[in-house]
Design an enzyme around this catalytic site. Structure first.
Site, PDB file in Angstrom:
ATOM      1  N   ASP A   1       0.821  -1.212   0.000  1.00 31.31           N
ATOM      2  CA  ASP A   1       0.000   0.000   0.000  1.00 31.31           C
ATOM      3  C   ASP A   1       0.856   1.263   0.000  1.00 31.31           C
ATOM      4  O   ASP A   1       2.085   1.206   0.195  1.00 31.31           O
ATOM      5  CB  ASP A   1      -0.966   0.000   1.207  1.00 31.31           C
ATOM      6  CG  ASP A   1      -0.299  -0.477   2.494  1.00 31.31           C
ATOM      7  OD1 ASP A   1       0.936  -0.389   2.598  1.00 31.31           O
ATOM      8  OD2 ASP A   1      -1.007  -0.945   3.404  1.00 31.31           O
TER       9      ASP A   1
ATOM     10  N   ASN B   1      -7.510  -2.957  14.307  1.00 31.36           N
ATOM     11  CA  ASN B   1      -8.898  -3.213  13.879  1.00 31.36           C
ATOM     12  C   ASN B   1      -8.996  -4.432  12.954  1.00 31.36           C
ATOM     13  O   ASN B   1     -10.040  -4.671  12.354  1.00 31.36           O
ATOM     14  CB  ASN B   1      -9.465  -1.973  13.176  1.00 31.36           C
ATOM     15  CG  ASN B   1      -8.712  -1.629  11.886  1.00 31.36           C
ATOM     16  OD1 ASN B   1      -7.758  -2.308  11.530  1.00 31.36           O
ATOM     17  ND2 ASN B   1      -9.151  -0.587  11.202  1.00 31.36           N
TER      18      ASN B   1
ATOM     19  N   HIS C   1      -7.252  -4.900  10.162  1.00 29.58           N
ATOM     20  CA  HIS C   1      -6.971  -4.660   8.738  1.00 29.58           C
ATOM     21  C   HIS C   1      -5.696  -5.365   8.291  1.00 29.58           C
ATOM     22  O   HIS C   1      -4.794  -5.614   9.084  1.00 29.58           O
ATOM     23  CB  HIS C   1      -6.962  -3.163   8.394  1.00 29.58           C
ATOM     24  CG  HIS C   1      -5.736  -2.398   8.786  1.00 29.58           C
ATOM     25  ND1 HIS C   1      -5.721  -1.027   8.904  1.00 29.58           N
ATOM     26  CD2 HIS C   1      -4.466  -2.790   9.080  1.00 29.58           C
ATOM     27  CE1 HIS C   1      -4.509  -0.629   9.233  1.00 29.58           C
ATOM     28  NE2 HIS C   1      -3.739  -1.668   9.350  1.00 29.58           N
TER      29      HIS C   1
ATOM     30  N   GLU D   1      -9.689  -2.075   5.326  1.00 30.09           N
ATOM     31  CA  GLU D   1     -10.302  -1.755   6.613  1.00 30.09           C
ATOM     32  C   GLU D   1     -11.558  -2.605   6.823  1.00 30.09           C
ATOM     33  O   GLU D   1     -12.117  -3.139   5.858  1.00 30.09           O
ATOM     34  CB  GLU D   1     -10.686  -0.270   6.624  1.00 30.09           C
ATOM     35  CG  GLU D   1      -9.527   0.700   6.346  1.00 30.09           C
ATOM     36  CD  GLU D   1      -8.574   0.864   7.529  1.00 30.09           C
ATOM     37  OE1 GLU D   1      -8.422  -0.067   8.335  1.00 30.09           O
ATOM     38  OE2 GLU D   1      -7.959   1.950   7.634  1.00 30.09           O
TER      39      GLU D   1
HETATM   40  P1  PGA Z   1       2.307  -1.652  12.585  1.00 30.79           P
HETATM   41  O1  PGA Z   1       1.155  -1.615  11.473  1.00 30.79           O
HETATM   42  O2  PGA Z   1       3.238  -2.731  12.155  1.00 30.79           O
HETATM   43  O3  PGA Z   1       2.941  -0.309  12.531  1.00 30.79           O
HETATM   44  O4  PGA Z   1       1.632  -1.952  13.876  1.00 30.79           O
HETATM   45  C1  PGA Z   1       0.612  -2.810  11.045  1.00 30.79           C
HETATM   46  C2  PGA Z   1      -0.547  -2.558  10.121  1.00 30.79           C
HETATM   47  O5  PGA Z   1      -1.251  -1.536  10.293  1.00 30.79           O
HETATM   48  O6  PGA Z   1      -0.794  -3.390   9.238  1.00 30.79           O
END
Ligand code: PGA
Length: 242
Positions: free
Chosen positions: A67, A136, A138, A143
């Site tokens: 992304d 959450n 995702h 999302e």
């Molecule tokens: P993080 O993000 O590794 O910074 O916790 C993970 C994600 O949002 O997929």
């Protein structure tokens, strides 16, 4: 899905890097799906270490990132382009032409997303996809939603994601939208490594592993993948362990 639990984030990251390095040693032109965020940093540190040690060359390896923020210039400090080049690509022998990161500033976002899906297909699909997970649930920037997504698309980021990632934007100016590979594309990867560390991920991991398969917890779809491995530290696995 296979669940592997480690004492520390470093050990989980090393295990993920071992699988990636083994894949690239067996097939130097392997296609890797890569992720950003704090979680994969130990994976990238170990990949760099193994490269410096002479265990592996990435000179023929092809990568696709999950992304990128919409409307954020590639050279911006908080772009995922900058993240990947500072934390991995500039430290290994990858050929820049084989690195693929969505262009969040493309004037036609739909065309950029279609171009990306086309390139993944042309490359023969992703051999190993590395994923983090949001609090959450995702994966990528898919999302929680009413339906699972398909190919690459532009998404409005949820409040939960904005709250988690605002810390990376010194001026507080975080884009509201991002381009992300969809769930359909993620599920086509031959092997998936989902890494999660820290207690803040424990609920999402529990829902993804033990809950129903639902787009309200996008990572739960991995229950349906034939080769998904969850690499967790003890804190992220806390609710699974009883
Ligand atoms: P993080 O993000 O590794 O910074 O916790 C993970 C994600 O949002 O997929």
């Amino acid at each position: 899905m296979e669940i592997r639990i480690f004492d520390t984030p470093e050990e989980a990251g090393k295990a993920a890097a071992d699988i990636i390095v083994e894949t690239v040693v067996a097939n130097p032109a392997a296609v890797l799906g890569l992720a950003t965020g704090a979680t994969p940093l130990p994976v990238y540190r170990e990949m760099i270490r193994r490269y410096e040690k002479g265990d592996v060359t990435f000179s023929k390896t092809v990568t696709f990132n999950l992304d990128e923020y919409s409307s954020l210039p590639r050279k911006a400090e908080s772009s995922y382009y900058t993240f990947m080049w500072s934390n991995l690509f500039s430290r290994i022998d990858i050929d820049g032409d084989n690195v693929h990161i969505l262009d969040g500033c493309a004037p036609d976002k739909a065309a950029e997303c279609a171009r990306f899906d086309g390139m993944i297909e042309e490359a023969g699909g992703v051999d190993v996809q590395l994923l983090g997970i949001g609090t959450n649930g995702h994966i990528g920037f898919n999302e929680p939603a009413d339906e699972f997504t398909g190919g690459t698309f532009e998404v409005k980021l949820s409040q939960s994601t904005r709250d988690s990632n605002i810390k990376y934007f010194a001026d507080g100016n975080m884009p509201e939208y991002a381009l992300t590979i969809g769930i359909g594309t993620i599920m086509k990867a031959k092997k998936i490594l989902l890494m999660a560390t820290g207690e803040s991920k424990a609920k999402a991991i529990y829902a993804a592993v033990k809950g129903e398969v639902t787009p309200r917890c996008p990572a739960s779809v991995l229950q349906n993948h034939p080769d998904a491995v969850f690499l967790l530290d003890k804190a992220a696995a806390k609710l699974l362990e009883d």
